[in-house]
Design a protein around this motif. Structure first.
Motif, PDB file in Angstrom:
ATOM      1  N   GLY A 292       0.805  -1.213   0.000  1.00 31.44           N
ATOM      2  CA  GLY A 292       0.000   0.000   0.000  1.00 31.44           C
ATOM      3  C   GLY A 292       0.836   1.261   0.000  1.00 31.44           C
ATOM      4  O   GLY A 292       0.341   2.348  -0.301  1.00 31.44           O
ATOM      5  N   VAL A 293       2.141   1.111   0.344  1.00 31.85           N
ATOM      6  CA  VAL A 293       3.023   2.280   0.336  1.00 31.85           C
ATOM      7  C   VAL A 293       3.267   2.752  -1.091  1.00 31.85           C
ATOM      8  O   VAL A 293       3.477   3.929  -1.340  1.00 31.85           O
ATOM      9  CB  VAL A 293       4.358   1.923   1.037  1.00 31.85           C
ATOM     10  CG1 VAL A 293       5.345   3.083   0.931  1.00 31.85           C
ATOM     11  CG2 VAL A 293       4.106   1.547   2.490  1.00 31.85           C
ATOM     12  N   PHE A 294       3.218   1.819  -2.029  1.00 35.61           N
ATOM     13  CA  PHE A 294       3.521   2.136  -3.417  1.00 35.61           C
ATOM     14  C   PHE A 294       2.232   2.491  -4.161  1.00 35.61           C
ATOM     15  O   PHE A 294       1.313   1.681  -4.243  1.00 35.61           O
ATOM     16  CB  PHE A 294       4.216   0.958  -4.099  1.00 35.61           C
ATOM     17  CG  PHE A 294       5.443   0.490  -3.370  1.00 35.61           C
ATOM     18  CD1 PHE A 294       6.624   1.203  -3.452  1.00 35.61           C
ATOM     19  CD2 PHE A 294       5.407  -0.654  -2.591  1.00 35.61           C
ATOM     20  CE1 PHE A 294       7.755   0.780  -2.778  1.00 35.61           C
ATOM     21  CE2 PHE A 294       6.531  -1.088  -1.917  1.00 35.61           C
ATOM     22  CZ  PHE A 294       7.708  -0.371  -2.008  1.00 35.61           C
ATOM     23  N   THR A 295       2.177   3.682  -4.675  1.00 38.86           N
ATOM     24  CA  THR A 295       0.964   4.110  -5.378  1.00 38.86           C
ATOM     25  C   THR A 295       1.059   3.890  -6.879  1.00 38.86           C
ATOM     26  O   THR A 295       0.084   4.048  -7.593  1.00 38.86           O
ATOM     27  CB  THR A 295       0.703   5.606  -5.107  1.00 38.86           C
ATOM     28  OG1 THR A 295       1.855   6.365  -5.517  1.00 38.86           O
ATOM     29  CG2 THR A 295       0.437   5.837  -3.621  1.00 38.86           C
ATOM     30  N   SER A 296       2.237   3.512  -7.363  1.00 38.59           N
ATOM     31  CA  SER A 296       2.414   3.315  -8.801  1.00 38.59           C
ATOM     32  C   SER A 296       1.803   1.993  -9.237  1.00 38.59           C
ATOM     33  O   SER A 296       1.500   1.111  -8.419  1.00 38.59           O
ATOM     34  CB  SER A 296       3.906   3.318  -9.153  1.00 38.59           C
ATOM     35  OG  SER A 296       4.534   2.174  -8.608  1.00 38.59           O
TER      36      SER A 296
ATOM     37  N   ARG B 295       1.546  -1.779  -7.216  1.00 39.75           N
ATOM     38  CA  ARG B 295       0.351  -2.619  -7.086  1.00 39.75           C
ATOM     39  C   ARG B 295       0.575  -3.986  -7.721  1.00 39.75           C
ATOM     40  O   ARG B 295       0.053  -5.002  -7.247  1.00 39.75           O
ATOM     41  CB  ARG B 295      -0.848  -1.910  -7.719  1.00 39.75           C
ATOM     42  CG  ARG B 295      -1.256  -0.640  -6.985  1.00 39.75           C
ATOM     43  CD  ARG B 295      -2.372   0.088  -7.717  1.00 39.75           C
ATOM     44  NE  ARG B 295      -3.593  -0.690  -7.763  1.00 39.75           N
ATOM     45  CZ  ARG B 295      -4.476  -0.763  -6.770  1.00 39.75           C
ATOM     46  NH1 ARG B 295      -4.246  -0.117  -5.635  1.00 39.75           N
ATOM     47  NH2 ARG B 295      -5.566  -1.476  -6.896  1.00 39.75           N
ATOM     48  N   LEU B 296       1.361  -4.023  -8.781  1.00 42.37           N
ATOM     49  CA  LEU B 296       1.670  -5.293  -9.426  1.00 42.37           C
ATOM     50  C   LEU B 296       2.519  -6.161  -8.505  1.00 42.37           C
ATOM     51  O   LEU B 296       2.329  -7.379  -8.425  1.00 42.37           O
ATOM     52  CB  LEU B 296       2.395  -5.039 -10.748  1.00 42.37           C
ATOM     53  CG  LEU B 296       2.587  -6.250 -11.676  1.00 42.37           C
ATOM     54  CD1 LEU B 296       1.248  -6.873 -12.023  1.00 42.37           C
ATOM     55  CD2 LEU B 296       3.321  -5.825 -12.942  1.00 42.37           C
ATOM     56  N   PHE B 297       3.471  -5.513  -7.791  1.00 44.26           N
ATOM     57  CA  PHE B 297       4.252  -6.235  -6.796  1.00 44.26           C
ATOM     58  C   PHE B 297       3.343  -6.842  -5.733  1.00 44.26           C
ATOM     59  O   PHE B 297       3.496  -8.014  -5.334  1.00 44.26           O
ATOM     60  CB  PHE B 297       5.265  -5.298  -6.133  1.00 44.26           C
ATOM     61  CG  PHE B 297       5.746  -5.778  -4.788  1.00 44.26           C
ATOM     62  CD1 PHE B 297       6.689  -6.778  -4.698  1.00 44.26           C
ATOM     63  CD2 PHE B 297       5.237  -5.221  -3.614  1.00 44.26           C
ATOM     64  CE1 PHE B 297       7.130  -7.230  -3.453  1.00 44.26           C
ATOM     65  CE2 PHE B 297       5.670  -5.665  -2.380  1.00 44.26           C
ATOM     66  CZ  PHE B 297       6.612  -6.666  -2.297  1.00 44.26           C
ATOM     67  N   ALA B 298       2.381  -6.059  -5.246  1.00 42.91           N
ATOM     68  CA  ALA B 298       1.468  -6.547  -4.211  1.00 42.91           C
ATOM     69  C   ALA B 298       0.639  -7.721  -4.720  1.00 42.91           C
ATOM     70  O   ALA B 298       0.425  -8.703  -4.001  1.00 42.91           O
ATOM     71  CB  ALA B 298       0.558  -5.407  -3.751  1.00 42.91           C
TER      72      ALA B 298
END
Length: 217
Positions: free
Chosen positions: A99-103, A107-110
């Motif tokens: 959730g820290v990453f907004t790019s 989200r693909l990593f998550a």
């Protein structure tokens, strides 16, 4: 049985979390295969790539869990499931950081992280149960419930046939489906309210389950 029930509840919560946080049900590999086929035909290469990565992450997670279990059997058979369950907890903690990453890449990593976890858990419980149950595969569990109910119907209509339902298996399946559903409800509320961070208690739950086994290694 208690372990399988907790794992099913965590799987249900994580699956719901995938939908609320990412718009994807991350235990549903049939859906990703269909998504891949449809979007290859439509020429949507980015969506096709997402499906490929999700499938690859799930398969890799299942393979990784199987490797760990078999490695542990060779070195510490009594604790063969502690390490993969603990690592699933660690990866859920990593998923929380998604959730820290907004790019889009964040989200693909998550998404890949959660699919990897689902693959690990499905393989782990499959090995634990001797391939009798799979906690992230609700379609399979519901199908098996239908099979046992069908056998029960045959037993009632033709007692002399000798066909009987496996009551123990049916009880286990119903418990796991209820746990998956209950976990899904909790996960839906948790992820809709606080987002990715709700993965933290899920990860800590798995680490707590694995902790005694790891300490006694």
């Amino acid at each position: 049985m208690s372990l399988a029930t907790i794992l099913a509840a965590v799987a249900g919560a994580a699956n719901s979390g995938g939908f609320f946080a990412l718009g994807q049900y991350t235990s549903h590999m049939t859906g990703y295969l269909s998504q891949l086929a449809d979007n290859l035909v439509l020429g949507n290469l980015w969506v096709s790539l997402i499906a490929v990565l999700a499938l690859g992450a799930f398969i890799t997670g299942a393979g990784f869990s199987t490797y760990l279990i078999n490695w542990e059997r060779l070195h510490s058979a009594r604790r063969q499931y502690a390490l993969p369950i603990a690592l699933q907890g660690v990866f859920l903690l990593l998923f929380a950081t998604g959730g820290v990453f907004t790019s889009e890449l964040g989200r693909l990593f998550a998404l890949c992280c959660l699919c990897f976890i689902m693959g690990m858990q499905n393989a782990t419980i499959t090995k634990i149960s001797g391939a009798r149950i799979r906690t992230t595969h609700a379609t399979g569990m519901v199908t098996d419930i239908g099979i046992e109910l069908g056998r029960a119907a045959v037993a009632l209509s033709a007692p002399a046939s000798g066909i009987r339902p496996d009551k123990s298996k049916l009880r286990i399946l119903l418990t796991l489906v209820a746990a998956f559903l209950g976990g899904g409800v909790v996960g839906a509320v948790g992820f809709s309210e606080i987002g990715f961070w709700f993965a933290l208690p899920l990860g800590l739950t798995l680490l707590g389950l694995a902790g005694p086994g790891l300490r006694l290694r």
